[in-house]
Design a protein around this motif. Structure first.
Motif, PDB file in Angstrom:
ATOM      1  N   SER A 188       0.818  -1.220   0.000  1.00 11.19           N
ATOM      2  CA  SER A 188       0.000   0.000   0.000  1.00 11.19           C
ATOM      3  C   SER A 188       0.850   1.268   0.000  1.00 11.19           C
ATOM      4  CB  SER A 188      -0.936   0.003   1.214  1.00 11.19           C
ATOM      5  OG  SER A 188      -0.190  -0.089   2.413  1.00 11.19           O
ATOM      6  N   GLU A 189       2.122   1.133   0.348  1.00  4.42           N
ATOM      7  CA  GLU A 189       3.009   2.296   0.371  1.00  4.42           C
ATOM      8  C   GLU A 189       3.479   2.680  -1.033  1.00  4.42           C
ATOM      9  OE1 GLU A 189       3.530   3.848   3.226  1.00  4.42           O
ATOM     10  OE2 GLU A 189       2.336   2.333   4.274  1.00  4.42           O
ATOM     11  N   ILE A 190       3.310   1.783  -1.989  1.00  3.13           N
ATOM     12  CA  ILE A 190       3.758   2.061  -3.356  1.00  3.13           C
ATOM     13  C   ILE A 190       2.750   2.996  -4.033  1.00  3.13           C
ATOM     14  CG2 ILE A 190       4.331   1.028  -5.596  1.00  3.13           C
ATOM     15  CD1 ILE A 190       5.030  -1.535  -4.128  1.00  3.13           C
ATOM     16  N   PRO A 191       3.193   4.085  -4.647  1.00  5.46           N
ATOM     17  CA  PRO A 191       2.271   5.079  -5.226  1.00  5.46           C
ATOM     18  C   PRO A 191       1.646   4.674  -6.564  1.00  5.46           C
ATOM     19  CG  PRO A 191       4.538   5.754  -5.585  1.00  5.46           C
ATOM     20  CD  PRO A 191       4.597   4.517  -4.730  1.00  5.46           C
ATOM     21  N   PHE A 192       1.827   3.446  -6.967  1.00  2.00           N
ATOM     22  CA  PHE A 192       1.227   2.945  -8.211  1.00  2.00           C
ATOM     23  C   PHE A 192       0.859   1.490  -7.995  1.00  2.00           C
ATOM     24  CE2 PHE A 192       5.871   3.119  -8.460  1.00  2.00           C
ATOM     25  CZ  PHE A 192       6.185   1.772  -8.574  1.00  2.00           C
ATOM     26  N   HIS A 193       0.256   0.845  -8.988  1.00  2.00           N
ATOM     27  CA  HIS A 193      -0.094  -0.564  -8.862  1.00  2.00           C
ATOM     28  C   HIS A 193       1.163  -1.388  -8.571  1.00  2.00           C
ATOM     29  CE1 HIS A 193      -4.232  -0.055  -9.913  1.00  2.00           C
ATOM     30  NE2 HIS A 193      -3.974   0.427 -11.111  1.00  2.00           N
ATOM     31  N   TYR A 194       1.107  -2.156  -7.491  1.00  2.00           N
ATOM     32  CA  TYR A 194       2.301  -2.882  -7.041  1.00  2.00           C
ATOM     33  C   TYR A 194       2.851  -3.831  -8.093  1.00  2.00           C
ATOM     34  CZ  TYR A 194      -0.710  -6.967  -6.269  1.00  2.00           C
ATOM     35  OH  TYR A 194      -1.563  -8.022  -6.454  1.00  2.00           O
ATOM     36  N   TYR A 195       1.971  -4.374  -8.948  1.00  2.00           N
ATOM     37  CA  TYR A 195       2.453  -5.367  -9.906  1.00  2.00           C
ATOM     38  C   TYR A 195       3.228  -4.747 -11.066  1.00  2.00           C
ATOM     39  CZ  TYR A 195      -2.043  -4.126 -12.136  1.00  2.00           C
ATOM     40  OH  TYR A 195      -3.120  -3.466 -12.674  1.00  2.00           O
ATOM     41  N   TYR A 196       3.306  -3.426 -11.122  1.00  2.00           N
ATOM     42  CA  TYR A 196       4.128  -2.795 -12.148  1.00  2.00           C
ATOM     43  C   TYR A 196       5.621  -3.098 -11.949  1.00  2.00           C
ATOM     44  CZ  TYR A 196       0.180   0.042 -13.806  1.00  2.00           C
ATOM     45  OH  TYR A 196      -1.012   0.478 -14.335  1.00  2.00           O
ATOM     46  N   ILE A 197       5.987  -3.502 -10.736  1.00  2.00           N
ATOM     47  CA  ILE A 197       7.404  -3.798 -10.487  1.00  2.00           C
ATOM     48  C   ILE A 197       7.750  -5.264 -10.788  1.00  2.00           C
ATOM     49  CG2 ILE A 197       7.547  -1.998  -8.731  1.00  2.00           C
ATOM     50  CD1 ILE A 197       7.499  -4.165  -6.618  1.00  2.00           C
ATOM     51  N   LEU A 198       6.782  -6.034 -11.276  1.00  2.00           N
ATOM     52  CA  LEU A 198       7.014  -7.455 -11.557  1.00  2.00           C
ATOM     53  C   LEU A 198       8.210  -7.709 -12.487  1.00  2.00           C
ATOM     54  CD1 LEU A 198       3.687  -9.493 -11.902  1.00  2.00           C
ATOM     55  CD2 LEU A 198       5.802 -10.234 -10.817  1.00  2.00           C
ATOM     56  N   PRO A 199       8.361  -6.971 -13.597  1.00  2.00           N
ATOM     57  CA  PRO A 199       9.520  -7.243 -14.478  1.00  2.00           C
ATOM     58  C   PRO A 199      10.849  -7.118 -13.751  1.00  2.00           C
ATOM     59  CG  PRO A 199       7.918  -5.845 -15.582  1.00  2.00           C
ATOM     60  CD  PRO A 199       7.479  -5.934 -14.155  1.00  2.00           C
ATOM     61  N   PHE A 200      10.970  -6.092 -12.905  1.00  2.00           N
ATOM     62  CA  PHE A 200      12.224  -5.861 -12.181  1.00  2.00           C
ATOM     63  C   PHE A 200      12.401  -6.896 -11.058  1.00  2.00           C
ATOM     64  CE2 PHE A 200      10.423  -1.879 -13.740  1.00  2.00           C
ATOM     65  CZ  PHE A 200      11.441  -1.451 -14.572  1.00  2.00           C
ATOM     66  N   ALA A 201      11.281  -7.258 -10.396  1.00  2.00           N
ATOM     67  CA  ALA A 201      11.351  -8.250  -9.321  1.00  2.00           C
ATOM     68  C   ALA A 201      11.756  -9.622  -9.861  1.00  2.00           C
ATOM     69  CB  ALA A 201      10.009  -8.343  -8.613  1.00  2.00           C
ATOM     70  N   LEU A 202      11.196 -10.011 -10.998  1.00  2.00           N
ATOM     71  CA  LEU A 202      11.547 -11.310 -11.585  1.00  2.00           C
ATOM     72  C   LEU A 202      12.991 -11.309 -12.085  1.00  2.00           C
ATOM     73  CD1 LEU A 202       8.251 -12.213 -13.487  1.00  2.00           C
ATOM     74  CD2 LEU A 202       9.129 -13.213 -11.378  1.00  2.00           C
ATOM     75  N   PHE A 203      13.409 -10.179 -12.645  1.00  2.00           N
ATOM     76  CA  PHE A 203      14.809 -10.032 -13.066  1.00  2.00           C
ATOM     77  C   PHE A 203      15.734 -10.228 -11.864  1.00  2.00           C
ATOM     78  CE2 PHE A 203      18.667  -7.594 -13.535  1.00  2.00           C
ATOM     79  CZ  PHE A 203      19.070  -7.813 -14.846  1.00  2.00           C
ATOM     80  N   LEU A 204      15.420  -9.569 -10.748  1.00  2.00           N
ATOM     81  CA  LEU A 204      16.242  -9.657  -9.545  1.00  2.00           C
ATOM     82  C   LEU A 204      16.201 -11.060  -8.948  1.00  2.00           C
ATOM     83  CD1 LEU A 204      18.010  -8.081  -7.579  1.00  2.00           C
ATOM     84  CD2 LEU A 204      15.942  -7.422  -6.322  1.00  2.00           C
ATOM     85  N   THR A 205      15.044 -11.689  -8.996  1.00  2.00           N
ATOM     86  CA  THR A 205      14.900 -13.052  -8.481  1.00  2.00           C
ATOM     87  C   THR A 205      15.778 -14.025  -9.248  1.00  2.00           C
ATOM     88  OG1 THR A 205      12.635 -12.690  -7.708  1.00  2.00           O
ATOM     89  CG2 THR A 205      13.268 -14.951  -8.182  1.00  2.00           C
ATOM     90  N   VAL A 206      15.717 -13.968 -10.567  1.00  2.00           N
ATOM     91  CA  VAL A 206      16.528 -14.852 -11.402  1.00  2.00           C
ATOM     92  C   VAL A 206      18.018 -14.603 -11.162  1.00  2.00           C
ATOM     93  CG1 VAL A 206      17.140 -15.431 -13.776  1.00  2.00           C
ATOM     94  CG2 VAL A 206      14.751 -15.153 -13.149  1.00  2.00           C
ATOM     95  N   TRP A 207      18.392 -13.333 -11.033  1.00  2.00           N
ATOM     96  CA  TRP A 207      19.805 -13.012 -10.771  1.00  2.00           C
ATOM     97  C   TRP A 207      20.271 -13.607  -9.440  1.00  2.00           C
ATOM     98  CZ3 TRP A 207      21.692 -10.169  -6.609  1.00  2.00           C
ATOM     99  CH2 TRP A 207      23.067  -9.924  -6.635  1.00  2.00           C
ATOM    100  N   ALA A 208      19.474 -13.443  -8.388  1.00  2.00           N
ATOM    101  CA  ALA A 208      19.849 -13.935  -7.058  1.00  2.00           C
ATOM    102  C   ALA A 208      19.990 -15.459  -7.058  1.00  2.00           C
ATOM    103  CB  ALA A 208      18.808 -13.501  -6.026  1.00  2.00           C
ATOM    104  N   VAL A 209      19.041 -16.151  -7.687  1.00  2.00           N
ATOM    105  CA  VAL A 209      19.071 -17.607  -7.709  1.00  2.00           C
ATOM    106  C   VAL A 209      20.263 -18.115  -8.514  1.00  2.00           C
ATOM    107  CG1 VAL A 209      17.858 -19.657  -8.538  1.00  2.00           C
ATOM    108  CG2 VAL A 209      16.599 -17.890  -7.307  1.00  2.00           C
ATOM    109  N   ARG A 210      20.460 -17.566  -9.708  1.00  2.00           N
ATOM    110  CA  ARG A 210      21.553 -18.024 -10.576  1.00  2.00           C
ATOM    111  C   ARG A 210      22.916 -17.703  -9.963  1.00  2.00           C
ATOM    112  NH1 ARG A 210      20.795 -19.046 -16.024  1.00  2.00           N
ATOM    113  NH2 ARG A 210      22.741 -17.960 -16.527  1.00  2.00           N
ATOM    114  N   THR A 211      23.007 -16.618  -9.211  1.00  2.00           N
ATOM    115  CA  THR A 211      24.287 -16.178  -8.654  1.00  2.00           C
ATOM    116  C   THR A 211      24.670 -16.925  -7.385  1.00  2.00           C
ATOM    117  OG1 THR A 211      23.922 -13.956  -9.569  1.00  2.00           O
ATOM    118  CG2 THR A 211      25.605 -14.184  -7.853  1.00  2.00           C
ATOM    119  N   PHE A 212      23.704 -17.124  -6.490  1.00  2.00           N
ATOM    120  CA  PHE A 212      24.032 -17.622  -5.152  1.00  2.00           C
ATOM    121  C   PHE A 212      23.598 -19.069  -4.880  1.00  2.00           C
ATOM    122  CE2 PHE A 212      23.549 -12.974  -4.720  1.00  2.00           C
ATOM    123  CZ  PHE A 212      24.845 -12.664  -4.312  1.00  2.00           C
TER     124      PHE A 212
END
Length: 475
Positions: free
Chosen positions: A49-73
Motif C-alpha cells: 500500500s506504500e507504493i504510489p502505483f499498482h504494485y504489480y508494475y514492479i514485476l519485471p524488475f522483481a523477476l529479473f532480480l529473483t533470477v539473478w539472485a538464484v543463478r548467482t548464489f
C-alpha cells in the motif's frame, strides 16, 4: 527366544527415542525459520500500500532480480521448492546446500511481493529440508539418516505453513513415491510436523480454518454422492490441465533463445499486461479469493468469473516458467477452489461452498499424487463431516489425472489402471504409458468385428438395391 525378543524390543526402543528427539529438534528449528519467513512475507504484502502505483508494475524488475539472485548464489533454489527437495532425496540422499535457505526466502518474498502467482509452501518445504540437511551435516549423520531428516523437513515445512500437522506429515511421506508410503519415516514426520506447527503457533502465526458444518448440511445422500463422483472426474481433468500447462510453459520458455534475465523481464511485462486486462485477483497468493469461494454468502464471490481457475493456471505457469520463485500448491488451492465453485454453480443447489472445498483438496490430490494427505487436509481445514466426500473426490481426481505430476521427480511405483502397461521405478517425468498387449488385442478384435459388420451391411444393402432393380424390370 526370550533374549532375541528383548534384543529386538531394546533396539526398537532406542531407535524410537532417537527419532523422537531428532525430529522434535528439527521441527522446532523449522517452525522458527518458517515463522520468520511467513512474518517477512506478511510485512512485504502489507507494505504494498506504500507504493504510489499498482504494485504489480514492479514485476519485471522483481523477476529479473529473483533470477539473478538464484543463478548467482544458489541455482538449486530455482522453481517451486518441493520439486527440488524430492529430486535431492532421490538423487543425493537429501543433500541440500545451506545457501538455499536465505536465497529461497529472498527470492520468494520478492516474487510474491511484486505479484508473482506462486505459493509459500514450496519455499517452506525447501527451507525446512535445507535446515534438516544442514543439521545432518553438522552431526555427521549417515546418508540414510540425512534422507529421513530431510523428509521430516518437508513435513514440518508443509505443516507450519498451512497449519495442518497431520496432512503435512502424510504429505512428506506420500509425495516422494507414487503408490508407496514410507512407513519408516512416518513417526519422525508426525513429530516434526507437530513440533513445527506448535512452534509457529507459539511464535504468533495464526491459521485459517473453514468448518463448513456451521452453515450447510453435508450428510450422506445418494444424489450428493453422485454429484461428488462427477466432481472428482472434473477435478481430475482440471489437475491434468494444471500439470500440462505448467510443464508445457516451462519447456516452451526454455526454448526461447534469449538470456534468462531478458526472459524474466519480459515475462514480468506479460504478467503486467494480463493483470491490466483481467485484474490483479490472479496475482500473488490469492487467499482472499479462496476465502470468498468458501463463503456460503454468494455476495462475496459474485464477481468471480467461471474461467478464474484457467486464468490462475495461466498466471502461475508464466510466473514459474520465466523464473519466479515460490510454491505451486497455494495456486493449486486457488485453482481447485475456484473450479469447484464453478462446478457447484453449474449443477445448482446449496452445496457450492462444499464443492469449492472439495476442489481445494481434490486438485491437490490429482496434481501432486497425494490423495491421502489431501483427504486428511480436508478434515483439518474443513471439519470431519466432509471426510467421506473428500476421500471419494480426491481419489477419483488422483486416478483421472493419470501418470503425471507437478513434481516430475516423483518415482512411479504403481499404475492407475489394469488396462495400462506402465514401467514402474522410473521418475514420473520419463514414465512410458501404453495399453496392455491384451487390451490392444481386444481393440483389434473389436475393430475387426466392426469391419466384418460393415462389410455385411454393405453386402445386404447391395442385395436390397439389386432386388429393387429386379422388381422394377419385371414390372
Amino acid at each position: 527366544m526370550i533374549l532375541k525378543h528383548i534384543t529386538e524390543q531394546t533396539a526398537i526402543f532406542f531407535s524410537v527415542t532417537k527419532w523422537v528427539v531428532l525430529s522434535s529438534v528439527v521441527g522446532i528449528m523449522i517452525g522458527t525459520i518458517v515463522t520468520l519467513f511467513l512474518k517477512i512475507l506478511q510485512i512485504a504484502e502489507t507494505s504494498r500500500s506504500e507504493i504510489p502505483f499498482h504494485y504489480y508494475y514492479i514485476l519485471p524488475f522483481a523477476l529479473f532480480l529473483t533470477v539473478w539472485a538464484v543463478r548467482t548464489f544458489s541455482p538449486s533454489a530455482e522453481g517451486h521448492g518441493t520439486e527440488k527437495v524430492i529430486e535431492a532425496v532421490h538423487k543425493n540422499h537429501g543433500k541440500i546446500n545451506i545457501a538455499v535457505i536465505p536465497v529461497k526466502l529472498f527470492a520468494t518474498v520478492m516474487t510474491i511481493f511484486a505479484g508473482g502467482s506462486v505459493g509459500k509452501e514450496g519455499p517452506g518445504a525447501q527451507i525446512g529440508a535445507g535446515a534438516a540437511s544442514w543439521l545432518s551435516d553438522i552431526l555427521k549423520f549417515t546418508p540414510e539418516d540425512r534422507k529421513k531428516l530431510v523428509i521430516c523437513g518437508i513435513s514440518a515445512g508443509f505443516a507450519s505453513v498451512f497449519g495442518t500437522p497431520i496432512a503435512g506429515a502424510i504429505f512428506g511421506v506420500e509425495v516422494l513415491i507414487i503408490g508407496v508410503i514410507l512407513y519408516d519415516v512416518l513417526l519422525p514426520s508426525f513429530i516434526a510436523g507437530f513440533a513445527a506447527f506448535t512452534t509457529a503457533q507459539f511464535l504468533g502465526i495464526e491459521y485459517t480454518y473453514f468448518d463448513i458444518r456451521f452453515y450447510q448440511n453435508v450428510s450422506l445422500d445418494i444424489p450428493l454422492i453422485l454429484q461428488v463422483v462427477l466432481a472428482g472426474l472434473f477435478f481430475g481433468f482440471v489437475s491434468d490441465i494444471v500439470v500440462t500447462s505448467v510443464s508445457f510453459s516451462a519447456k516452451m520458455i526454455k526454448k526461447i533463445p534469449y538470456h534468462p534475465y531478458v526472459i524474466a523481464f519480459f515475462g514480468g511485462l506479460l504478467l503486467v499486461a494480463l493483470a491490466y486486462l483481467f485484474g490483479d485477483r490472479y496475482l500473488g497468493l490469492g487467499l482472499e479469493t479462496i476465502k470468498d469461494t468458501l463463503n456460503p454468502d454468494p455476495y462475496f464471490s459474485r464477481d468471480l468469473p467461471w474461467y478464474a481457475f484457467l486464468l490462475k493456471t495461466l498466471f502461475t505457469s508464466i510466473t514459474l516458467g520465466v523464473g519466479g520463485s515460490g510454491g505451486i500448491i497455494t495456486p493449486i488451492f486457488y485453482i481447485g477452489a475456484t473450479s469447484g465453485h464453478m462446478f457447484g454453480q453449474l449443477i445448482g443447489g446449496e452445496h457450492i461452498a462444499l464443492f469449492a472445498a472439495l476442489g481445494f483438496v481434490s486438485v491437490l490430490a490429482g496434481a501432486t499424487n497425494a490423495p491421502i494427505a489431501a483427504t486428511i487436509m480436508a478434515v483439518e481445514l474443513f471439519g470431519l463431516e466432509i471426510a467421506h466426500y473428500a476421500a471419494l473426490s480426491a481419489v477419483i481426481s488422483f486416478l483421472i489425472t493419470g501418470h503425471r505430476s507437478v513434481f516430475p521427480s516423483q518415482i512411479l511405483a504403481m499404475k492407475k489402471s489394469e488396462m495400462l502397461e506402465v514401467k514402474v521405478g522410473e521418475v514420473i517425468e520419463h514414465a512410458v504409458v501404453d495399453l496392455e498387449e491384451k487390451e490392444v488385442g481386444r481393440i483389434r478384435d473389436i475393430r475387426e468385428r466392426l469391419r466384418v459388420r460393415r462389410e455385411r451391411l454393405k453386402e445386404q444393402k447391395k442385395r436390397k438395391i439389386s432386388a429393387i432393380k429386379q422388381e422394377k424390370k419385371e414390372s
